[in-house]
Design an enzyme around this catalytic site. Structure first.
Site, PDB file in Angstrom:
ATOM      1  N   PHE A  56      40.319  11.938 -18.337  1.00  0.00           N
ATOM      2  CA  PHE A  56      39.150  11.067 -18.412  1.00  0.00           C
ATOM      3  C   PHE A  56      39.475   9.773 -17.678  1.00  0.00           C
ATOM      4  CE2 PHE A  56      35.796   8.404 -19.922  1.00  0.00           C
ATOM      5  CZ  PHE A  56      34.731   9.281 -19.913  1.00  0.00           C
ATOM      6  N   GLU A  80      27.102  10.235  -6.338  1.00  0.00           N
ATOM      7  CA  GLU A  80      27.555  10.308  -7.743  1.00  0.00           C
ATOM      8  C   GLU A  80      28.973   9.760  -7.843  1.00  0.00           C
ATOM      9  OE1 GLU A  80      27.241  10.522 -10.749  1.00  0.00           O
ATOM     10  OE2 GLU A  80      26.038  12.172 -11.488  1.00  0.00           O
ATOM     11  N   ASP A  81      29.335   9.329  -9.047  1.00  0.00           N
ATOM     12  CA  ASP A  81      30.725   8.912  -9.258  1.00  0.00           C
ATOM     13  C   ASP A  81      31.634  10.113  -9.444  1.00  0.00           C
ATOM     14  OD1 ASP A  81      29.613   9.594 -11.725  1.00  0.00           O
ATOM     15  OD2 ASP A  81      30.274   7.782 -12.765  1.00  0.00           O
ATOM     16  N   LYS A  94      25.064   4.461 -13.933  1.00  0.00           N
ATOM     17  CA  LYS A  94      25.507   3.245 -13.289  1.00  0.00           C
ATOM     18  C   LYS A  94      26.797   3.476 -12.509  1.00  0.00           C
ATOM     19  CE  LYS A  94      24.196   0.884 -17.522  1.00  0.00           C
ATOM     20  NZ  LYS A  94      24.767   0.383 -18.763  1.00  0.00           N
TER      21      LYS A  94
HETATM   22  P1  IMP Z   1      28.788  16.236 -15.888  1.00  0.00           P
HETATM   23  O1  IMP Z   1      27.353  16.437 -16.190  1.00  0.00           O
HETATM   24  O2  IMP Z   1      29.673  16.835 -16.978  1.00  0.00           O
HETATM   25  O3  IMP Z   1      29.216  16.695 -14.523  1.00  0.00           O
HETATM   26  O4  IMP Z   1      29.069  14.693 -16.035  1.00  0.00           O
HETATM   27  C1  IMP Z   1      28.818  13.788 -15.054  1.00  0.00           C
HETATM   28  C2  IMP Z   1      28.789  12.387 -15.631  1.00  0.00           C
HETATM   29  O5  IMP Z   1      29.656  12.237 -16.778  1.00  0.00           O
HETATM   30  C3  IMP Z   1      29.304  11.418 -14.601  1.00  0.00           C
HETATM   31  O6  IMP Z   1      28.268  10.940 -13.795  1.00  0.00           O
HETATM   32  C4  IMP Z   1      29.939  10.342 -15.457  1.00  0.00           C
HETATM   33  O7  IMP Z   1      28.979   9.378 -15.807  1.00  0.00           O
HETATM   34  C5  IMP Z   1      30.417  11.047 -16.715  1.00  0.00           C
HETATM   35  N1  IMP Z   1      31.841  11.418 -16.648  1.00  0.00           N
HETATM   36  C6  IMP Z   1      32.387  12.638 -16.510  1.00  0.00           C
HETATM   37  N2  IMP Z   1      33.721  12.594 -16.472  1.00  0.00           N
HETATM   38  C7  IMP Z   1      34.050  11.285 -16.573  1.00  0.00           C
HETATM   39  C8  IMP Z   1      35.306  10.575 -16.575  1.00  0.00           C
HETATM   40  O8  IMP Z   1      36.418  11.135 -16.470  1.00  0.00           O
HETATM   41  N3  IMP Z   1      35.221   9.240 -16.692  1.00  0.00           N
HETATM   42  C9  IMP Z   1      34.049   8.559 -16.802  1.00  0.00           C
HETATM   43  N4  IMP Z   1      32.867   9.179 -16.790  1.00  0.00           N
HETATM   44  C10 IMP Z   1      32.860  10.531 -16.686  1.00  0.00           C
END
Ligand code: IMP
Length: 185
Positions: free
Chosen positions: A161, A108-109, A52
């Site tokens: 975070f 992506e966020d 989301k």
């Molecule tokens: P990855 O697979 O470790 O790259 O994680 C990506 C997903 O983890 C993102 O789409 C977010 O939903 C979540 N995520 C990673 N870091 C953060 C953060 O600092 N705050 C909030 N969500 C995060």
């Protein structure tokens, strides 16, 4: 334009990393860059929001893309309610239409370890789109575990975070108008 509400800035335990104004400026720049890059492409452009966390970014970004686009969404599970990467990724909600032959822009966020986008881009590539680009608002390079090419990047951030503007901690704070981090984290 109506200013976003001031969100308990002094009482909430967040340090602001990017203000709503700074985000808006950068998102407009990304939209202009995408507009220029896709100006001469033949065929449909499908912008895919990863649920989301990307929804606020996506909604603002596409209004700065001066081209006809199709919107779609995909749901991916990454962290559950924790703040550490499980490395386990699965699709929780699939696209509504095929993307074969279309120009796909994945929005992506944040790219953290890179596991989520790595899985997602591999999965989407099997559906034979004409092209795939990745647009991420944030990148945390210190946490990278997979090499990830981000075609359109908003901001590089330190190993914090972060929450707000779509990003959550245990599903909370997505609606903060700015991006901040939990102080002390
Ligand atoms: P990855 O697979 O470790 O790259 O994680 C990506 C997903 O983890 C993102 O789409 C977010 O939903 C979540 N995520 C990673 N870091 C953060 C953060 O600092 N705050 C909030 N969500 C995060």
């Amino acid at each position: 334009m109506v200013a976003p509400p001031a969100w308990n800035r002094s009482s909430e335990p967040f340090a602001e990393l990017f203000s709503a104004t700074a985000i808006a400026t950068r998102v407009a720049e990304l939209g202009a860059q995408i507009t220029a890059d896709y100006a001469n492409r033949e065929g449909d452009i499908v912008v895919i929001g990863v649920l989301k966390g990307s929804i606020f970014f996506l909604a603002d970004l596409v209004r700065h893309i001066a081209a006809p686009i199709i919107l779609d969404f995909i749901g991916i599970s990454s962290y559950g309610d924790a703040t550490v990467s499980s490395g386990v990724v699965r699709i929780t909600q699939d696209l509504s239409r095929p993307i074969e032959g279309k120009h796909v822009i994945v929005v992506e966020d944040i790219v953290d370890t890179g596991h989520t986008v790595h899985y997602l881009l591999e999965n989407l590539a099997t559906r034979r789109p004409a092209s795939i680009a990745l647009c991420s608002l944030l990148h945390k390079p210190e946490r990278s575990e997979r090499e990830t090419k981000i075609d359109y990047l908003g901001f590089t951030i330190p190993n914090k975070f972060v929450v707000g503007y779509g990003l959550d901690i245990s599903q909370q704070y997505r609606n903060l108008p700015f991006i901040g981090y939990v102080q002390g984290a």
